[in-house]
Write a protein that holds these residues in place. Structure first.
Motif, PDB file in Angstrom:
ATOM      1  N   MET A 112     -30.943  -8.966  18.341  1.00  0.00           N
ATOM      2  CA  MET A 112     -31.256  -9.451  19.683  1.00  0.00           C
ATOM      3  C   MET A 112     -31.583  -8.272  20.596  1.00  0.00           C
ATOM      4  O   MET A 112     -32.501  -8.349  21.421  1.00  0.00           O
ATOM      5  CB  MET A 112     -30.100 -10.274  20.254  1.00  0.00           C
ATOM      6  CG  MET A 112     -29.977 -11.643  19.605  1.00  0.00           C
ATOM      7  SD  MET A 112     -28.553 -12.580  20.192  1.00  0.00           S
ATOM      8  CE  MET A 112     -29.061 -12.929  21.865  1.00  0.00           C
ATOM      9  N   ALA A 113     -30.853  -7.178  20.432  1.00  0.00           N
ATOM     10  CA  ALA A 113     -31.144  -5.968  21.210  1.00  0.00           C
ATOM     11  C   ALA A 113     -32.531  -5.446  20.860  1.00  0.00           C
ATOM     12  O   ALA A 113     -33.269  -4.974  21.737  1.00  0.00           O
ATOM     13  CB  ALA A 113     -30.080  -4.900  20.968  1.00  0.00           C
ATOM     14  N   LEU A 114     -32.899  -5.517  19.582  1.00  0.00           N
ATOM     15  CA  LEU A 114     -34.236  -5.102  19.167  1.00  0.00           C
ATOM     16  C   LEU A 114     -35.291  -5.945  19.889  1.00  0.00           C
ATOM     17  O   LEU A 114     -36.265  -5.412  20.426  1.00  0.00           O
ATOM     18  CB  LEU A 114     -34.396  -5.254  17.651  1.00  0.00           C
ATOM     19  CG  LEU A 114     -35.773  -4.927  17.093  1.00  0.00           C
ATOM     20  CD1 LEU A 114     -35.963  -3.416  17.041  1.00  0.00           C
ATOM     21  CD2 LEU A 114     -35.961  -5.540  15.719  1.00  0.00           C
ATOM     22  N   LEU A 115     -35.074  -7.241  19.926  1.00  0.00           N
ATOM     23  CA  LEU A 115     -36.044  -8.153  20.525  1.00  0.00           C
ATOM     24  C   LEU A 115     -36.092  -8.055  22.051  1.00  0.00           C
ATOM     25  O   LEU A 115     -37.150  -8.233  22.648  1.00  0.00           O
ATOM     26  CB  LEU A 115     -35.728  -9.601  20.118  1.00  0.00           C
ATOM     27  CG  LEU A 115     -35.857  -9.904  18.629  1.00  0.00           C
ATOM     28  CD1 LEU A 115     -35.265 -11.271  18.311  1.00  0.00           C
ATOM     29  CD2 LEU A 115     -37.304  -9.823  18.192  1.00  0.00           C
ATOM     30  N   ASP A 116     -34.946  -7.799  22.661  1.00  0.00           N
ATOM     31  CA  ASP A 116     -34.863  -7.821  24.122  1.00  0.00           C
ATOM     32  C   ASP A 116     -34.992  -6.461  24.789  1.00  0.00           C
ATOM     33  O   ASP A 116     -35.501  -6.369  25.899  1.00  0.00           O
ATOM     34  CB  ASP A 116     -33.521  -8.422  24.564  1.00  0.00           C
ATOM     35  CG  ASP A 116     -33.643  -9.860  25.008  1.00  0.00           C
ATOM     36  OD1 ASP A 116     -34.771 -10.309  25.303  1.00  0.00           O
ATOM     37  OD2 ASP A 116     -32.602 -10.538  25.062  1.00  0.00           O
ATOM     38  N   GLU A 117     -34.518  -5.398  24.143  1.00  0.00           N
ATOM     39  CA  GLU A 117     -34.367  -4.130  24.847  1.00  0.00           C
ATOM     40  C   GLU A 117     -35.153  -2.955  24.274  1.00  0.00           C
ATOM     41  O   GLU A 117     -35.446  -2.008  24.992  1.00  0.00           O
ATOM     42  CB  GLU A 117     -32.875  -3.737  24.877  1.00  0.00           C
ATOM     43  CG  GLU A 117     -32.014  -4.774  25.573  1.00  0.00           C
ATOM     44  CD  GLU A 117     -30.527  -4.548  25.357  1.00  0.00           C
ATOM     45  OE1 GLU A 117     -30.140  -3.460  24.882  1.00  0.00           O
ATOM     46  OE2 GLU A 117     -29.750  -5.472  25.645  1.00  0.00           O
ATOM     47  N   THR A 118     -35.459  -3.007  23.010  1.00  0.00           N
ATOM     48  CA  THR A 118     -36.163  -1.886  22.382  1.00  0.00           C
ATOM     49  C   THR A 118     -37.597  -1.837  22.897  1.00  0.00           C
ATOM     50  O   THR A 118     -38.262  -2.873  22.971  1.00  0.00           O
ATOM     51  CB  THR A 118     -36.154  -2.027  20.843  1.00  0.00           C
ATOM     52  OG1 THR A 118     -34.795  -2.169  20.417  1.00  0.00           O
ATOM     53  CG2 THR A 118     -36.786  -0.825  20.171  1.00  0.00           C
ATOM     54  N   TRP A 147     -36.626 -15.602  15.229  1.00  0.00           N
ATOM     55  CA  TRP A 147     -35.331 -15.136  15.725  1.00  0.00           C
ATOM     56  C   TRP A 147     -35.259 -15.254  17.241  1.00  0.00           C
ATOM     57  O   TRP A 147     -34.257 -15.703  17.792  1.00  0.00           O
ATOM     58  CB  TRP A 147     -35.079 -13.683  15.314  1.00  0.00           C
ATOM     59  CG  TRP A 147     -34.796 -13.457  13.869  1.00  0.00           C
ATOM     60  CD1 TRP A 147     -34.350 -14.372  12.955  1.00  0.00           C
ATOM     61  CD2 TRP A 147     -34.925 -12.226  13.169  1.00  0.00           C
ATOM     62  NE1 TRP A 147     -34.201 -13.772  11.732  1.00  0.00           N
ATOM     63  CE2 TRP A 147     -34.543 -12.456  11.828  1.00  0.00           C
ATOM     64  CE3 TRP A 147     -35.331 -10.951  13.538  1.00  0.00           C
ATOM     65  CZ2 TRP A 147     -34.543 -11.461  10.864  1.00  0.00           C
ATOM     66  CZ3 TRP A 147     -35.334  -9.952  12.574  1.00  0.00           C
ATOM     67  CH2 TRP A 147     -34.948 -10.202  11.255  1.00  0.00           C
ATOM     68  N   ALA A 148     -36.308 -14.838  17.913  1.00  0.00           N
ATOM     69  CA  ALA A 148     -36.322 -14.877  19.381  1.00  0.00           C
ATOM     70  C   ALA A 148     -36.146 -16.298  19.886  1.00  0.00           C
ATOM     71  O   ALA A 148     -35.407 -16.549  20.849  1.00  0.00           O
ATOM     72  CB  ALA A 148     -37.625 -14.285  19.911  1.00  0.00           C
ATOM     73  N   LYS A 149     -36.804 -17.226  19.242  1.00  0.00           N
ATOM     74  CA  LYS A 149     -36.698 -18.635  19.635  1.00  0.00           C
ATOM     75  C   LYS A 149     -35.294 -19.169  19.347  1.00  0.00           C
ATOM     76  O   LYS A 149     -34.677 -19.808  20.197  1.00  0.00           O
ATOM     77  CB  LYS A 149     -37.756 -19.452  18.892  1.00  0.00           C
ATOM     78  CG  LYS A 149     -37.841 -20.869  19.335  1.00  0.00           C
ATOM     79  CD  LYS A 149     -38.982 -21.584  18.640  1.00  0.00           C
ATOM     80  CE  LYS A 149     -39.099 -23.011  19.141  1.00  0.00           C
ATOM     81  NZ  LYS A 149     -40.198 -23.718  18.477  1.00  0.00           N
ATOM     82  N   GLU A 150     -34.784 -18.865  18.159  1.00  0.00           N
ATOM     83  CA  GLU A 150     -33.461 -19.347  17.754  1.00  0.00           C
ATOM     84  C   GLU A 150     -32.359 -18.804  18.656  1.00  0.00           C
ATOM     85  O   GLU A 150     -31.430 -19.514  19.033  1.00  0.00           O
ATOM     86  CB  GLU A 150     -33.205 -18.944  16.303  1.00  0.00           C
ATOM     87  CG  GLU A 150     -31.852 -19.364  15.762  1.00  0.00           C
ATOM     88  CD  GLU A 150     -31.597 -18.886  14.343  1.00  0.00           C
ATOM     89  OE1 GLU A 150     -30.419 -18.865  13.928  1.00  0.00           O
ATOM     90  OE2 GLU A 150     -32.568 -18.521  13.649  1.00  0.00           O
ATOM     91  N   VAL A 153     -33.850 -15.276  23.285  1.00  0.00           N
ATOM     92  CA  VAL A 153     -33.864 -13.961  23.910  1.00  0.00           C
ATOM     93  C   VAL A 153     -34.616 -14.012  25.246  1.00  0.00           C
ATOM     94  O   VAL A 153     -35.430 -14.906  25.492  1.00  0.00           O
ATOM     95  CB  VAL A 153     -34.490 -12.880  22.980  1.00  0.00           C
ATOM     96  CG1 VAL A 153     -33.675 -12.735  21.722  1.00  0.00           C
ATOM     97  CG2 VAL A 153     -35.922 -13.176  22.680  1.00  0.00           C
ATOM     98  N   CYS A 154     -34.346 -13.048  26.085  1.00  0.00           N
ATOM     99  CA  CYS A 154     -34.929 -13.013  27.439  1.00  0.00           C
ATOM    100  C   CYS A 154     -36.388 -12.567  27.456  1.00  0.00           C
ATOM    101  O   CYS A 154     -37.183 -13.072  28.235  1.00  0.00           O
ATOM    102  CB  CYS A 154     -34.107 -12.101  28.348  1.00  0.00           C
ATOM    103  SG  CYS A 154     -32.430 -12.697  28.593  1.00  0.00           S
TER     104      CYS A 154
END
Length: 158
Positions: A112-118, A147-150, A153-154
């Motif tokens: 989730m950090a990869l998708l939202d913050e990286t 993953w983002a949908k599941e 994520v922001c």
């Protein structure tokens, strides 16, 4: 490289060639004020065609080069997403997860950090590094999207 850095290089080349801003402006079909703002880093935007004209006058090109600080985006991403967690993801583990689309529960916060913050350039390069002929980047991007949908994520780009 950003526009201000390009402007510094243009100024250096211009001065070395013994040209005035007025000369470069005239040769490139621009105003002297535009050249001045470009060299001083105060120009907010300059289209590709105009920038290319200025650079050609000075014998510069727009060759793309890889940033020197980013040798392995998978390693950078893995280190970045592991900072706040006890369990650490290695570059190999991240690569496997990206290719398989399987996210072990203990590593879902990391992903989730990869998708939202990286930073997106790091994610894009990590995806390219993880891709193989059997699992192309398109499939990995689909995994990220799922993953983002599941996980809701922001960041909305997924």
């Amino acid at each position: 490289m950003n526009l201000a850095q390009i402007g510094e290089e243009i100024q250096s080349k211009r001065v070395h060639a013994g040209l005035l801003q007025e000369h470069v402006a005239r040769f490139a079909g621009l105003s002297r004020v535009t050249i001045n703002q470009l060299e001083n880093g105060t120009l907010k935007d300059l289209g590709y065609t105009k920038l290319k004209a200025v650079m050609e006058v000075l014998g510069l090109d727009m060759e793309t080069v890889q940033p020197s600080g980013l040798t392995s985006a998978l390693a950078v991403a893995a280190r970045s997403i592991s900072t706040s967690y006890r369990d650490v993801i290695t570059a190999d583990m991240l690569s496997t997860m990206l290719r398989s689309g399987v996210a072990p529960e203990q590593f879902q916060p990391h992903l989730m950090a990869l998708l939202d913050e990286t930073p997106l350039p790091v994610v894009v390069k990590a995806v390219a590094e993880a891709a193989t002929p059997e699992v192309p980047t398109k499939k990995i991007m689909k995994h990220l999207s799922l993953w983002a949908k599941e996980w809701k994520v922001c960041r909305t780009v997924w």
